[in-house]
Design an enzyme around this catalytic site. Structure first.
Site, mmCIF file in Angstrom:
data_model
loop_
_atom_site.group_PDB
_atom_site.id
_atom_site.type_symbol
_atom_site.label_atom_id
_atom_site.label_comp_id
_atom_site.label_asym_id
_atom_site.label_seq_id
_atom_site.Cartn_x
_atom_site.Cartn_y
_atom_site.Cartn_z
ATOM 1 N N GLY A 127 -18.012 -6.640 -0.153
ATOM 2 C CA GLY A 127 -18.753 -6.980 1.060
ATOM 3 C C GLY A 127 -17.858 -7.530 2.143
ATOM 4 N N GLU A 130 -20.482 -6.705 8.309
ATOM 5 C CA GLU A 130 -21.696 -7.484 8.583
ATOM 6 C C GLU A 130 -22.424 -6.825 9.748
ATOM 7 O OE1 GLU A 130 -20.754 -11.599 9.164
ATOM 8 O OE2 GLU A 130 -19.796 -11.773 7.193
ATOM 9 N N PRO A 131 -23.693 -7.223 9.982
ATOM 10 C CA PRO A 131 -24.435 -6.604 11.088
ATOM 11 C C PRO A 131 -23.663 -6.679 12.410
ATOM 12 C CG PRO A 131 -25.916 -7.940 9.754
ATOM 13 C CD PRO A 131 -24.534 -8.163 9.211
ATOM 14 N N GLY A 134 -18.369 -5.135 12.186
ATOM 15 C CA GLY A 134 -18.098 -3.839 11.557
ATOM 16 C C GLY A 134 -16.628 -3.503 11.712
ATOM 17 N N THR A 161 -21.727 -0.697 -0.635
ATOM 18 C CA THR A 161 -21.885 0.344 -1.652
ATOM 19 C C THR A 161 -22.052 -0.288 -3.037
ATOM 20 O OG1 THR A 161 -20.393 1.671 -0.299
ATOM 21 C CG2 THR A 161 -20.833 2.493 -2.509
ATOM 22 N N GLN A 340 -20.797 28.106 8.831
ATOM 23 C CA GLN A 340 -20.718 29.268 9.725
ATOM 24 C C GLN A 340 -20.496 30.552 8.929
ATOM 25 O OE1 GLN A 340 -21.452 28.873 12.765
ATOM 26 N NE2 GLN A 340 -20.997 30.895 13.599
ATOM 27 N N GLY A 343 -23.552 31.821 7.438
ATOM 28 C CA GLY A 343 -24.598 32.244 8.374
ATOM 29 C C GLY A 343 -25.890 31.468 8.153
ATOM 30 N N GLU A 367 -14.976 2.676 5.470
ATOM 31 C CA GLU A 367 -13.647 2.056 5.256
ATOM 32 C C GLU A 367 -12.769 2.182 6.497
ATOM 33 O OE1 GLU A 367 -11.727 2.041 1.484
ATOM 34 O OE2 GLU A 367 -13.567 2.676 0.496
ATOM 35 N N GLU A 371 -11.428 5.899 14.697
ATOM 36 C CA GLU A 371 -10.867 5.130 15.827
ATOM 37 C C GLU A 371 -10.046 3.951 15.293
ATOM 38 O OE1 GLU A 371 -14.101 6.185 15.592
ATOM 39 O OE2 GLU A 371 -13.738 7.822 16.991
HETATM 40 N N1 CAA Z 1 -2.042 -5.888 5.106
HETATM 41 C C1 CAA Z 1 -1.893 -7.228 5.052
HETATM 42 N N2 CAA Z 1 -2.249 -8.057 6.066
HETATM 43 C C2 CAA Z 1 -2.766 -7.484 7.162
HETATM 44 C C3 CAA Z 1 -2.952 -6.105 7.288
HETATM 45 C C4 CAA Z 1 -2.557 -5.290 6.198
HETATM 46 N N3 CAA Z 1 -2.697 -3.962 6.241
HETATM 47 N N4 CAA Z 1 -3.492 -5.833 8.480
HETATM 48 C C5 CAA Z 1 -3.639 -7.024 9.106
HETATM 49 N N5 CAA Z 1 -3.197 -8.005 8.300
HETATM 50 C C6 CAA Z 1 -3.157 -9.445 8.620
HETATM 51 C C7 CAA Z 1 -2.308 -9.679 9.848
HETATM 52 O O1 CAA Z 1 -0.950 -9.859 9.502
HETATM 53 C C8 CAA Z 1 -2.904 -10.934 10.408
HETATM 54 O O2 CAA Z 1 -2.439 -12.042 9.666
HETATM 55 P P1 CAA Z 1 -2.176 -13.467 10.399
HETATM 56 O O3 CAA Z 1 -3.526 -14.001 10.792
HETATM 57 O O4 CAA Z 1 -1.523 -14.299 9.347
HETATM 58 O O5 CAA Z 1 -1.307 -13.198 11.594
HETATM 59 C C9 CAA Z 1 -4.393 -10.788 10.080
HETATM 60 O O6 CAA Z 1 -4.458 -9.873 8.974
HETATM 61 C C10 CAA Z 1 -5.184 -10.243 11.238
HETATM 62 O O7 CAA Z 1 -4.626 -8.997 11.604
HETATM 63 P P2 CAA Z 1 -4.909 -8.307 13.003
HETATM 64 O O8 CAA Z 1 -4.612 -9.278 14.112
HETATM 65 O O9 CAA Z 1 -4.222 -6.995 13.010
HETATM 66 O O10 CAA Z 1 -6.504 -8.130 12.938
HETATM 67 P P3 CAA Z 1 -7.484 -7.504 13.976
HETATM 68 O O11 CAA Z 1 -8.603 -8.441 14.158
HETATM 69 O O12 CAA Z 1 -6.753 -6.982 15.178
HETATM 70 O O13 CAA Z 1 -8.108 -6.258 13.141
HETATM 71 C C11 CAA Z 1 -8.244 -4.077 12.216
HETATM 72 C C12 CAA Z 1 -7.351 -5.255 12.593
HETATM 73 C C13 CAA Z 1 -7.285 -3.024 11.718
HETATM 74 C C14 CAA Z 1 -9.004 -3.536 13.397
HETATM 75 C C15 CAA Z 1 -9.206 -4.530 11.090
HETATM 76 O O14 CAA Z 1 -10.182 -5.418 11.556
HETATM 77 C C16 CAA Z 1 -9.908 -3.356 10.427
HETATM 78 O O15 CAA Z 1 -9.329 -2.707 9.565
HETATM 79 N N6 CAA Z 1 -11.166 -3.080 10.821
HETATM 80 C C17 CAA Z 1 -11.973 -2.062 10.126
HETATM 81 C C18 CAA Z 1 -12.658 -2.686 8.947
HETATM 82 C C19 CAA Z 1 -13.101 -1.673 7.942
HETATM 83 O O16 CAA Z 1 -12.366 -0.764 7.570
HETATM 84 N N7 CAA Z 1 -14.314 -1.874 7.437
HETATM 85 C C20 CAA Z 1 -14.910 -1.056 6.403
HETATM 86 C C21 CAA Z 1 -15.134 -1.894 5.155
HETATM 87 S S1 CAA Z 1 -15.774 -0.924 3.825
HETATM 88 C C22 CAA Z 1 -17.293 -1.668 3.493
HETATM 89 O O17 CAA Z 1 -17.507 -2.806 3.783
HETATM 90 C C23 CAA Z 1 -18.364 -0.809 2.922
HETATM 91 C C24 CAA Z 1 -18.194 -0.307 1.529
HETATM 92 O O18 CAA Z 1 -18.634 -0.891 0.523
HETATM 93 C C25 CAA Z 1 -17.567 1.042 1.390
#
Ligand code: CAA
Length: 385
Positions: A127, A130-131, A134, A161, A340, A343, A367, A371
């Site tokens: 989890g 959240e609402p 995302g 999931t 396609q 058909g 996941e 974007e």
């Molecule tokens: N590995 C380790 N640490 C990481 C990392 C990685 N790949 N990416 C970021 N971090 C760390 C950063 O180093 C940073 O650490 P500090 O605070 O110590 O500096 C911290 O995490 C924050 O990183 P960012 O500033 O890069 O974070 P951000 O707010 O800009 O967000 C993002 C980055 C890539 C947009 C991220 O928010 C993201 O991946 N968003 C999408 C979320 C997602 O994929 N959700 C789907 C979940 S699946 C689900 O819930 C449903 C299910 O059951 C299938």
């Protein structure tokens, strides 16, 4: 059937064959039905547990099969080739519901939680979303407030999931509200059922309909301190690392769906006759099939390459995101073209390609949307500007 250039080991080929046989026998016959009824195929998961598929990449000491990560990726691909919904629940269980405990848990947590998860006694769930958090996963509103020897958990999660079949949920909650953004978040393992925890009704989805997707609610749930996963207040990176690997498995999910749709389209094009000859003999259709095969092969290279980097202990954040981005986008395109080629028949439920198309779309969203993958990749190649 597959290009010989992927250099799989004998063990990986054997595992692929075993999973394909299982998928053809047990998963494929139920795929249309679980799409229609949106019923979760729990019996299939019990059998997957008995076969050892739910614990493929984990050591035998924790009940796993002790195989490598690419073997798990091949298994996701093979299950998804016949049923996307089963593949999604499978990938969510292993990549999201089980892996964080293996990679970030204490020895005690591993001993306690991994064997039932790897043997399939119940499913794992994850989890993060959240609402109102995302793509901005760091915007978590769920809180876990220190209350002496335990935390009190309040909030909600969305698009989760497997919760109806899970007894453990790995989740994020803000534990230090004085810290901004993604800082001050902790990761936890929540044992369910427990007082104050509930899940909502199953989402009525476009595709992946057999997979169980629900919202979760936490109303003053008592979370023991020993259930913190990793370091307190430093849970966001645990989730980001988990998603890095999870994205390879979503790439494999998309790849498997594309492979299944391509095979259906090629079979149809070779047997369907118009103007007195199989439609595959027309350049327009043959060219579409050639493009589909090329896109699938390119996606397979990206997905296996990312898996091999992970196995080698090298960085794979960029490659995992590229694998997911490319495989999920070509999967939608391949399924679209498969319709396609069929058909009018392809537009009906008589043939599986419309289901595959609906299933494939999720891979561009779950996941991390396409974007978000582009953000992850661009930060890796350009740095933070
Ligand atoms: N590995 C380790 N640490 C990481 C990392 C990685 N790949 N990416 C970021 N971090 C760390 C950063 O180093 C940073 O650490 P500090 O605070 O110590 O500096 C911290 O995490 C924050 O990183 P960012 O500033 O890069 O974070 P951000 O707010 O800009 O967000 C993002 C980055 C890539 C947009 C991220 O928010 C993201 O991946 N968003 C999408 C979320 C997602 O994929 N959700 C789907 C979940 S699946 C689900 O819930 C449903 C299910 O059951 C299938």
């Amino acid at each position: 059937m597959f290009s010989t250039t992927f250099d799989l080991t004998t063990e990986q080929e054997d595992l692929r064959r075993m999973v394909r046989d299982f998928a053809e026998r047990e998963v494929k016959p139920k795929a249309a039905e679980i799409d229609e009824t949106a019923e979760f195929p729990i019996d299939t998961f019990k059998k997957m547990g008995e076969l050892g598929l739910l614990g493929i990449p984990f050591p035998e000491e924790y009940g796993g099969a002790g195989a490598d990560y690419l073997s798990y990726i091949l298994a996701v691909e093979e299950i998804a080739r016949v049923c996307g919904g089963t593949g999604l629940s499978y990938a969510a269980h292993v990549s999201l519901g089980t892996s964080p405990i293996y990679y970030h848990g204490t020895e005690k947590q591993k001993e306690q939680y991994l064997p039932p998860l790897t043997k399939g006694e119940f499913l794992g769930s994850f989890g993060l979303s959240e609402p109102n958090a995302g793509s901005d996963a760091g915007g978590t509103k769920t809180t876990a407030i220190d209350n002496g020897d335990h935390f009190i958990l309040n909030g909600a999660k969305q698009w989760i999931t497997n919760p109806a079949y899970a007894k453990t949920i790995i989740l994020t909650a803000k534990t230090d509200t004085s810290q901004k953004g993604s800082r001050g978040i902790s990761a936890f393992v929540l044992d369910t059922p427990t007082k104050g925890y509930s899940f909502g009704k199953k989402e009525d989805k476009l595709g992946m309909r057999g997979s169980d997707t629900r919202p979760l609610f936490f109303d003053s749930v008592v979370l023991p301190k020993e259930n913190v996963l990793g370091e307190l207040h430093k849970g966001f990176p645990v989730f980001m690392q988990t998603l890095d690997a999870g994205r390879i498995s979503i790439g494999a999910l998309a790849l498997g769906i594309a492979q299944g749709a391509y095979e259906e389209a090629a079979k149809y094009a070779k047997t369907r006759k118009q103007f007195g000859q199989p439609i595959a003999s027309f350049q327009g259709i043959a060219g579409m099939l050639a493009d589909m095969a090329t896109q699938i092969e390119a996606a397979r290279h990206l997905v296996y390459h990312a898996a091999r980097l992970k196995m080698a202990g090298r960085d794979f954040t960029k490659e995992g995101a590229m694998a997911k981005l490319f495989a999920s986008e070509i999967s939608s395109k391949v399924c679209y073209d498969a319709i396609q080629i069929h058909g009018g028949y392809g537009y009906t439920r008589e043939y599986p390609v419309e289901r595959m198309w609906r299933d494939a779309k999720l891979c561009e969203i779950g996941e991390g949307t396409s974007e978000i993958q582009r953000i992850v990749i661009s930060r890796q190649i350009l740095g933070r500007l």
